[in-house]
Design a protein around this motif. Structure first.
Motif, PDB file in Angstrom:
ATOM      1  N   GLU A  29       0.831  -1.206   0.000  1.00 44.63           N
ATOM      2  CA  GLU A  29       0.000   0.000   0.000  1.00 44.63           C
ATOM      3  C   GLU A  29       0.863   1.253   0.000  1.00 44.63           C
ATOM      4  O   GLU A  29       0.579   2.227  -0.704  1.00 44.63           O
ATOM      5  N   ARG A  30       1.936   1.230   0.794  1.00 40.45           N
ATOM      6  CA  ARG A  30       2.830   2.390   0.845  1.00 40.45           C
ATOM      7  C   ARG A  30       3.451   2.654  -0.521  1.00 40.45           C
ATOM      8  O   ARG A  30       3.559   3.806  -0.960  1.00 40.45           O
ATOM      9  N   ARG A  31       3.865   1.595  -1.197  1.00 40.39           N
ATOM     10  CA  ARG A  31       4.457   1.756  -2.518  1.00 40.39           C
ATOM     11  C   ARG A  31       3.439   2.268  -3.529  1.00 40.39           C
ATOM     12  O   ARG A  31       3.757   3.114  -4.371  1.00 40.39           O
ATOM     13  N   ALA A  32       2.205   1.766  -3.442  1.00 41.60           N
ATOM     14  CA  ALA A  32       1.172   2.200  -4.372  1.00 41.60           C
ATOM     15  C   ALA A  32       0.848   3.684  -4.165  1.00 41.60           C
ATOM     16  O   ALA A  32       0.712   4.442  -5.140  1.00 41.60           O
ATOM     17  N   ILE A  33       0.716   4.101  -2.908  1.00 37.91           N
ATOM     18  CA  ILE A  33       0.429   5.509  -2.626  1.00 37.91           C
ATOM     19  C   ILE A  33       1.598   6.380  -3.059  1.00 37.91           C
ATOM     20  O   ILE A  33       1.407   7.472  -3.611  1.00 37.91           O
ATOM     21  N   THR A  34       2.812   5.892  -2.838  1.00 37.17           N
ATOM     22  CA  THR A  34       3.995   6.651  -3.244  1.00 37.17           C
ATOM     23  C   THR A  34       4.010   6.874  -4.747  1.00 37.17           C
ATOM     24  O   THR A  34       4.275   7.983  -5.223  1.00 37.17           O
ATOM     25  N   ARG A  35       3.716   5.833  -5.518  1.00 35.88           N
ATOM     26  CA  ARG A  35       3.679   5.981  -6.979  1.00 35.88           C
ATOM     27  C   ARG A  35       2.604   6.971  -7.398  1.00 35.88           C
ATOM     28  O   ARG A  35       2.811   7.780  -8.315  1.00 35.88           O
ATOM     29  N   ARG A  36       1.459   6.915  -6.719  1.00 29.61           N
ATOM     30  CA  ARG A  36       0.374   7.840  -7.055  1.00 29.61           C
ATOM     31  C   ARG A  36       0.786   9.281  -6.771  1.00 29.61           C
ATOM     32  O   ARG A  36       0.521  10.191  -7.569  1.00 29.61           O
ATOM     33  N   LEU A  37       1.439   9.509  -5.638  1.00 28.49           N
ATOM     34  CA  LEU A  37       1.888  10.861  -5.299  1.00 28.49           C
ATOM     35  C   LEU A  37       2.928  11.368  -6.287  1.00 28.49           C
ATOM     36  O   LEU A  37       2.987  12.561  -6.595  1.00 28.49           O
ATOM     37  N   MET A  38       3.752  10.485  -6.769  1.00 26.85           N
ATOM     38  CA  MET A  38       4.808  10.887  -7.689  1.00 26.85           C
ATOM     39  C   MET A  38       4.281  11.283  -9.064  1.00 26.85           C
ATOM     40  O   MET A  38       4.812  12.200  -9.697  1.00 26.85           O
ATOM     41  N   HIS A  39       3.210  10.613  -9.502  1.00 21.50           N
ATOM     42  CA  HIS A  39       2.834  10.749 -10.910  1.00 21.50           C
ATOM     43  C   HIS A  39       1.460  11.331 -11.190  1.00 21.50           C
ATOM     44  O   HIS A  39       1.196  11.730 -12.315  1.00 21.50           O
ATOM     45  N   HIS A  40       0.556  11.405 -10.194  1.00 20.32           N
ATOM     46  CA  HIS A  40      -0.795  11.899 -10.465  1.00 20.32           C
ATOM     47  C   HIS A  40      -0.864  13.411 -10.315  1.00 20.32           C
ATOM     48  O   HIS A  40      -0.803  13.946  -9.209  1.00 20.32           O
ATOM     49  N   GLU A  41      -1.047  14.092 -11.446  1.00 16.41           N
ATOM     50  CA  GLU A  41      -1.079  15.550 -11.452  1.00 16.41           C
ATOM     51  C   GLU A  41      -2.371  16.113 -10.861  1.00 16.41           C
ATOM     52  O   GLU A  41      -2.434  17.302 -10.546  1.00 16.41           O
ATOM     53  N   ASN A  42      -3.396  15.262 -10.697  1.00 24.12           N
ATOM     54  CA  ASN A  42      -4.665  15.765 -10.169  1.00 24.12           C
ATOM     55  C   ASN A  42      -4.646  15.937  -8.657  1.00 24.12           C
ATOM     56  O   ASN A  42      -5.571  16.505  -8.077  1.00 24.12           O
ATOM     57  N   ILE A  43      -3.598  15.472  -7.998  1.00 29.68           N
ATOM     58  CA  ILE A  43      -3.458  15.647  -6.548  1.00 29.68           C
ATOM     59  C   ILE A  43      -2.710  16.950  -6.290  1.00 29.68           C
ATOM     60  O   ILE A  43      -1.735  17.270  -6.983  1.00 29.68           O
ATOM     61  N   ALA A  44      -3.156  17.711  -5.302  1.00 31.26           N
ATOM     62  CA  ALA A  44      -2.501  18.985  -4.976  1.00 31.26           C
ATOM     63  C   ALA A  44      -1.024  18.768  -4.721  1.00 31.26           C
ATOM     64  O   ALA A  44      -0.630  17.826  -4.029  1.00 31.26           O
ATOM     65  N   ILE A  45      -0.203  19.639  -5.287  1.00 32.76           N
ATOM     66  CA  ILE A  45       1.244  19.466  -5.191  1.00 32.76           C
ATOM     67  C   ILE A  45       1.722  19.499  -3.741  1.00 32.76           C
ATOM     68  O   ILE A  45       2.668  18.800  -3.374  1.00 32.76           O
ATOM     69  N   GLU A  46       1.062  20.313  -2.901  1.00 36.05           N
ATOM     70  CA  GLU A  46       1.437  20.350  -1.490  1.00 36.05           C
ATOM     71  C   GLU A  46       1.267  18.985  -0.840  1.00 36.05           C
ATOM     72  O   GLU A  46       2.112  18.535  -0.071  1.00 36.05           O
ATOM     73  N   ASP A  47       0.141  18.334  -1.150  1.00 42.13           N
ATOM     74  CA  ASP A  47      -0.137  17.026  -0.564  1.00 42.13           C
ATOM     75  C   ASP A  47       0.800  15.958  -1.118  1.00 42.13           C
ATOM     76  O   ASP A  47       1.213  15.041  -0.393  1.00 42.13           O
ATOM     77  N   ARG A  48       1.131  16.076  -2.381  1.00 43.84           N
ATOM     78  CA  ARG A  48       2.051  15.107  -2.994  1.00 43.84           C
ATOM     79  C   ARG A  48       3.425  15.163  -2.330  1.00 43.84           C
ATOM     80  O   ARG A  48       3.989  14.142  -1.924  1.00 43.84           O
ATOM     81  N   PHE A  49       3.946  16.373  -2.196  1.00 45.27           N
ATOM     82  CA  PHE A  49       5.292  16.516  -1.642  1.00 45.27           C
ATOM     83  C   PHE A  49       5.320  16.137  -0.162  1.00 45.27           C
ATOM     84  O   PHE A  49       6.208  15.406   0.291  1.00 45.27           O
ATOM     85  N   ALA A  50       4.321  16.606   0.590  1.00 44.44           N
ATOM     86  CA  ALA A  50       4.277  16.288   2.024  1.00 44.44           C
ATOM     87  C   ALA A  50       4.120  14.788   2.248  1.00 44.44           C
ATOM     88  O   ALA A  50       4.779  14.197   3.108  1.00 44.44           O
ATOM     89  N   GLY A  51       3.248  14.165   1.470  1.00 45.89           N
ATOM     90  CA  GLY A  51       3.035  12.734   1.619  1.00 45.89           C
ATOM     91  C   GLY A  51       4.288  11.924   1.328  1.00 45.89           C
ATOM     92  O   GLY A  51       4.578  10.936   2.021  1.00 45.89           O
ATOM     93  N   LEU A  52       5.044  12.337   0.332  1.00 47.89           N
ATOM     94  CA  LEU A  52       6.286  11.633  -0.003  1.00 47.89           C
ATOM     95  C   LEU A  52       7.331  11.799   1.094  1.00 47.89           C
ATOM     96  O   LEU A  52       8.094  10.871   1.376  1.00 47.89           O
ATOM     97  N   LEU A  53       7.352  12.951   1.732  1.00 44.65           N
ATOM     98  CA  LEU A  53       8.299  13.143   2.830  1.00 44.65           C
ATOM     99  C   LEU A  53       7.961  12.226   4.004  1.00 44.65           C
ATOM    100  O   LEU A  53       8.849  11.751   4.701  1.00 44.65           O
TER     101      LEU A  53
END
Length: 203
Positions: A29-53
């Protein structure tokens, strides 16, 4: 500078005893969410970067929400993030996400309005960072829970890095880092068993 794909540093991580009793996020699940944060442009960039950290670098939400814009260091094509005393060289797509986030500098309730906030994650009030509570609420909507996510990240890191490195890069005490590395191998082998246990209460 230091280039690592799965490590952060100089963090105020809770004591080993507290995190060790938290059921970690499932690794798939962690890997799947990580891939989604890395590549899905429809997610807010703030949430993508924070989630990856959180999921890759085991960052505490309080640390993430209080990152100043000066923590992002751009030199030519390279982007580094200053989490401690040594800049961490960011790989793609974190490189690009950090640059875009730095360019925005917008509060979470001021869409379309630029500000001169000193924070990488500005809050609704002038001069204030986004609260860790609100950041956590946003990440939960994406299926990211801070303590389980960081626990999962630390479980993986503790099987790959010695205690001294965890102490230097994550800001863990020597005692806590040693405990993580000594237990990490057992956690990796018993991951399925851990996920079958009743979910502990997370405060």
């Amino acid at each position: 500078m230091i280039l690592l794909a799965h490590i952060g540093k100089n963090l105020a991580i809770p004591a080993f005893e507290r995190l060790s009793h938290v059921r970690p996020t499932d690794e798939d699940e962690r890997r799947a969410i990580t891939r989604r944060l890395m590549h899905h442009e429809n997610i807010a960039i703030e949430d993508r970067f924070a989630g990856l950290l959180v999921l890759l670098y085991a960052q505490h939400l309080t640390v993430v929400s209080h990152l100043p814009i000066t923590a992002v260091i751009i030199k030519g094509p390279q982007t580094s993030l200053l989490l401690g005393t040594t800049p961490l060289l960011l790989p793609d797509p974190l490189n690009r996400l950090a640059r875009k986030l730095l360019a925005r500098q917008r509060g979470h309730t001021t869409i379309g309005t630029s500000s001169d906030s000193p924070w990488l994650f500005p809050g609704a009030f002038a001069g204030q960072p986004l609260s860790s509570y609100h950041l956590g609420t946003r990440l939960k909507r994406l299926g990211i829970y801070s303590r389980p996510g960081r626990t999962s990240a630390l479980m993986g890191l503790s099987t790959q890095l010695p205690a001294a490195v965890l102490t230097e890069l994550l800001g863990l005490s020597a005692e806590t880092a040693t405990a993580w590395t000594q237990t990490g191998g057992n956690w990796a082998r018993n991951a399925a068993e851990l996920h079958d246990r009743p979910h502990p209460r997370i405060h």
